[in-house]
Design an enzyme around this catalytic site. Structure first.
Site, short mmCIF file in Angstrom:
data_model
loop_
_atom_site.label_atom_id
_atom_site.label_comp_id
_atom_site.label_asym_id
_atom_site.label_seq_id
_atom_site.Cartn_x
_atom_site.Cartn_y
_atom_site.Cartn_z
N THR A 196 -3.24 41.93 5.44
CA THR A 196 -3.06 40.81 4.50
C THR A 196 -2.27 41.23 3.25
OG1 THR A 196 -5.19 41.10 3.35
CG2 THR A 196 -5.19 39.77 5.34
N LEU A 242 -2.02 36.40 1.08
CA LEU A 242 -2.64 35.18 1.62
C LEU A 242 -3.48 35.63 2.81
CD1 LEU A 242 -2.57 32.25 0.81
CD2 LEU A 242 -0.47 31.96 2.11
N HIS A 243 -4.72 36.07 2.49
CA HIS A 243 -5.55 36.76 3.49
C HIS A 243 -5.91 35.90 4.71
CE1 HIS A 243 -6.49 39.83 0.41
NE2 HIS A 243 -6.72 38.84 -0.41
N ASP A 244 -6.68 34.83 4.44
CA ASP A 244 -7.42 34.18 5.53
C ASP A 244 -6.56 33.47 6.59
OD1 ASP A 244 -9.75 35.14 4.44
OD2 ASP A 244 -10.19 33.31 3.31
N CYS A 246 -4.18 34.49 8.09
CA CYS A 246 -3.75 35.44 9.13
C CYS A 246 -4.58 35.25 10.40
CB CYS A 246 -3.89 36.88 8.63
SG CYS A 246 -2.69 37.28 7.34
#
Ligand code: BDR
Ligand code: CA
Length: 313
Positions: A196, A242-244, A246
């Site tokens: 991320t 923008l972690h989630d 992914c």
């Protein structure tokens, strides 16, 4: 292939919100059976409300949103208002949702759904602390075998930690829950900080959202503008991870990601390294592999996918 049936387990969070939008914008790939909220970035009262705000933003008040656990299995809740703001969705001003919260507890929904659907046909996408999933596994061990895949955001190896020097937030908040999930035997795909932190919101990428000239495009641009400040200051980077989303992008275009199938254990004892994902990346132990641990992402492809899909909303 028919769309994949998934449950998103979440603590919105601006990046959680983008993950939910990406799923709702992709009906040919994803059949969203429900959203279960968990305490994490902010307390449960806000995460369940934020999940409904996001569904309404996407024009989908019909999506089933459930409230799950309001605290980690054995510990006091740690939140992340310093990143996401007081509401968890700080940035643009959002109206309170009018769509209902389901009466059923989120954990019961997870258990019931996995028992009702054919074995191996439901994927869990946890993008917050793993409390709901682990509680469901503990209460109903029979469902562990029925999970098609768990695709989660959490942990780190090369990037080590973001909430402590050695732990990533989602795992750190409820390490006992993470341990249960990582040892469940369910097929596990992990999007750690190593991935991320390569998915950064640069100015042209945010401009692409803004130039959609839609409410969703504007909201996503404002959310990313908001949580960028914190990460840019912290990491000195060009944008924020923008972690989630992914996790959802992986379900749609798995070829965007690369990693290794390795052993990953969760530290639950040490004060210093509590919540660490001890990833045997170099395969120096003979502990059996239990997770597809991702390391690389085609970030341009990821943002192209996001822009193309969110433009539909
Ligand atoms: C994770 O923690 C939360 O703050 C984000 O929503 C993401 O799920 C990143 O460490
Ligand atoms: Ca999250």
């Amino acid at each position: 292939m028919p769309p994949r049936k998934i449950i998103i387990d979440t603590d919105p969070g601006q990046d959680d919100a983008v993950a939910i939008l990406l799923a709702l914008a992709s009906p040919e790939d994803i059949d969203l059976l429900g959203i279960t909220a968990v305490a994490g970035n902010v307390p449960l009262a806000l995460t369940q409300k934020n999940a409904r705000i996001v569904c309404e933003l996407a024009g989908r008040p019909d999506v089933k949103v459930f409230a799950g656990c309001d605290a980690p299995m054995k510990r006091k809740l740690i939140t992340a208002e310093h990143v996401h703001g007081k509401t968890g969705l700080d940035g643009p001003v959002m109206e309170d949702p009018t769509m209902p919260l389901q009466e059923q507890h989120g954990v019961d929904f997870i258990i019931e759904t996995l028992r009702a659907e054919a074995p191996g046909t439901v994927t869990l996408c946890p993008i917050g602390p793993l409390t709901n999933i682990a509680t469901a596994f503990e209460r109903a061990p029979d469902i562990m075998d029925r999970v098609q895949e768990i695709v989660l955001m959490g942990g780190a190896y090369f990037e080590v930690g973001n909430i402590t020097p050695s732990a990533e937030f989602n795992i750190y908040v409820d390490p006992e829950a993470a341990k249960i999930v990582f040892s469940s035997g369910a097929p596990l795909t992990v999007m750690p900080l190593d991935v991320t932190h390569k998915a950064l919101t640069t100015k042209p990428r945010i401009d692409a959202f803004r130039s959609m000239h839609s409410r969703v495009g504007d909201m996503v641009a404002e959310w990313t503008d908001f949580f960028e400040r914190f990460d840019m200051e912290k990491y000195g980077s060009e944008g924020a991870p923008l972690h989630d989303p992914c996790t959802i992008a992986y379900l749609i275009e798995p070829q965007l990601f690369q990693g290794r199938h390795i052993n990953v254990e969760i530290e639950t004892q040490s004060d210093l390294t509590l919540g660490m994902t001890v990833a045997d990346w170099w395969r120096v132990t003979d502990r059996p592999a239990n997770a597809m641990f991702m390391k690389d992402i085609d970030a341009s492809g990821f943002y192209a996918l996001l822009a193309a899909r969110l433009a539909r909303l």
